[in-house]
Design an enzyme around this catalytic site. Sequence first.
Site, PDB file in Angstrom:
ATOM      1  N   CYS A 163      -1.036   4.451  -9.377  1.00 33.60           N
ATOM      2  CA  CYS A 163      -1.147   3.460  -8.304  1.00 33.60           C
ATOM      3  C   CYS A 163      -2.440   3.687  -7.505  1.00 33.60           C
ATOM      4  CB  CYS A 163       0.109   3.491  -7.439  1.00 33.60           C
ATOM      5  SG  CYS A 163       0.414   1.916  -6.637  1.00 33.60           S
ATOM      6  N   HIS A 166       4.399   2.751 -11.074  1.00 33.59           N
ATOM      7  CA  HIS A 166       4.931   4.104 -10.841  1.00 33.59           C
ATOM      8  C   HIS A 166       5.840   4.536 -11.992  1.00 33.59           C
ATOM      9  CE1 HIS A 166       3.505   4.727  -6.723  1.00 33.59           C
ATOM     10  NE2 HIS A 166       3.622   3.418  -6.594  1.00 33.59           N
ATOM     11  N   GLU A 221       6.772   7.382 -12.822  1.00 30.71           N
ATOM     12  CA  GLU A 221       7.662   8.498 -12.470  1.00 30.71           C
ATOM     13  C   GLU A 221       9.064   8.018 -12.089  1.00 30.71           C
ATOM     14  OE1 GLU A 221       5.207   7.332 -10.645  1.00 30.71           O
ATOM     15  OE2 GLU A 221       5.485   7.593  -8.487  1.00 30.71           O
TER      16      GLU A 221
HETATM   17  N1  GLN Z   1      -2.239   1.667  -0.984  1.00 28.14           N
HETATM   18  C1  GLN Z   1      -2.320   1.088  -2.271  1.00 28.14           C
HETATM   19  C2  GLN Z   1      -1.814  -0.338  -2.282  1.00 28.14           C
HETATM   20  O1  GLN Z   1      -1.094  -0.756  -1.420  1.00 28.14           O
HETATM   21  C3  GLN Z   1      -1.555   1.912  -3.307  1.00 28.14           C
HETATM   22  C4  GLN Z   1      -0.096   1.977  -3.042  1.00 28.14           C
HETATM   23  C5  GLN Z   1       0.581   3.052  -3.843  1.00 28.14           C
HETATM   24  O2  GLN Z   1      -0.050   3.979  -4.327  1.00 28.14           O
HETATM   25  N2  GLN Z   1       1.892   2.968  -3.973  1.00 28.14           N
HETATM   26  O3  GLN Z   1      -2.154  -1.081  -3.188  1.00 28.14           O
END
Ligand code: GLN
Length: 542
Positions: A380, A514, A516
């Site tokens: 992410c 994600h 995970e």
């Molecule tokens: N801050 C980034 C976004 O909002 C990544 C978010 C995250 O890593 N879950 O896109």
Amino acid sequence: MARYIFITGGVVSSLGKGIASAALGALLQARGYRVRLRKLDPYLNVDPGTMSPLQHGEVFVTDDGAETDLDLGHYERFTGRPANQMDNVTTGRIYKEIIAKERRGDYLGATVQVIPHVTDAIKAFVLDGNEEYDFVLCEIGGTVGDIEAMPFLEAIRQLGNDLPRGGAIYVHLTLMPYIATAGELKTKPTQHSVKELRSIGIQPDILLVRADRPIPADERRKMSLFCNVRETAVIQALDVATIYDVPIAYHHEGLDTEVLAAFGIDPAPKPQLQRWHQVSNGIRNPEGEVTIAIVGKYTGLKDAYKSLIEALQHGGIANQVKVKLDWIESEIFEKEDPAPYLERVHGILVPGGFGERGSEGKILSARFARERKLPYFGICFGMQMAVIEAARTLAGIDGASSTEFGPSQEPVVGLMTEWMRGNELEQRAAEGDLGGTMRLGSYKASLKPGSKIAEIYGDTEITERHRHRYEVNRAYRERLEAAGLSFAGMSPDGLLPETVEIDDHPWFIGVQYHPELKSRPFEPHPLFASFIAAAVDQSRLV
Ligand code: GLN
């Protein structure tokens, strides 16, 4: 009809109520029952989505896009059943519903009160949608005696009477502290906690007592007597080496047998615990060890990265190695050279994150991994930082940045206010609410045939869970690909970059989602299994 198990906690928080609930769920499942686990959280937030990870730990995202308590992650990992929006409720959500009903006039002139209106709403939630389950386990967040928890405890007390006899039992988790000067484990806190529960009308059927050493038989008898719980139902819950040892440990202490006995289920079906033995043996007997650096911002509170830590451990199980984690605050690299920190690790992982603070340190970590050919896994935010790094260093776009950090001339990562979910258009206002408005939950991605990531998944169509507001800007795709960063995974409509990789590198992958969240001890996520395999290769080089 489903039977209900209500799990409360006493004495202190952080006793592992979530793991205990998940383990009990797993044990019932091992006896062939269909189980569902749910969490009732007494705090006032509508969901934990807007809370800082330092306050609340990780926000666990479900397939249907709910931002939930991290215990739902344990439930999924222990039982394999994907959780959903209806498995977690908070006081905030219950009140939001009640106040909306009141404004519509649905209460027909009644005075709206905690009893019966709030408790009825909680009961309706608990009873909803359980047709296909044999057991529904409801964990109540917090500790008995908390003011916020009162309506929840009152609701589960009432349910004990509303349901047919034998339809519900109460399990209470407590702590016996060891007093070194006396050389004794003490029963008094448990007695007080049960007294508190009984004063609101709940008599626990089973006591699960955490202790750091075996509980002497006399002390068990004492708790049985003073807490009015059968002696065999006072179960000792000792510390174990890994959370995946908990189901077997609690089984040996008789937890599941007592639960079934409390429901009058006799004879009970035999449990099939082979897979738990396998996982536990796998963790216990590694054939090697790798070290992974996690470069993040919330490294002081490991709960903020719960699923990530578990998924890395699952990757270790898949490769029969122990995975050691080296936690590094990314801000350090804004003052110090990363080399002494990162040279000695076998892989670098930059996890999800929010905000500018520490971002340059993450960008430098991605650069270090890319240049030194160390395995890099960007999740992410970690993918977004790797893309900014590639844009600046490989493609020569000096001002490359994310609009999350403020207006940018080169918005390589930008705010997204419109995207497709299946066939539906999702829209957001740039200045809208922060709660529940990110790109959340399961989305499909198409992987380029022949790419490294498609090879790892063994598939070109995947579904993974998302939680982010910003996206890599595909307007930069051509320049970045020409510079060596391929956009191997895209949303099915081809508009949103989902995964990136560097071809000329042993293992450099960024994913916008994600992974995970979907890894299980029995089914390690392919990306984590492959990342740890790359770290094992790396460990042979150094
Ligand atoms: N801050 C980034 C976004 O909002 C990544 C978010 C995250 O890593 N879950 O896109």
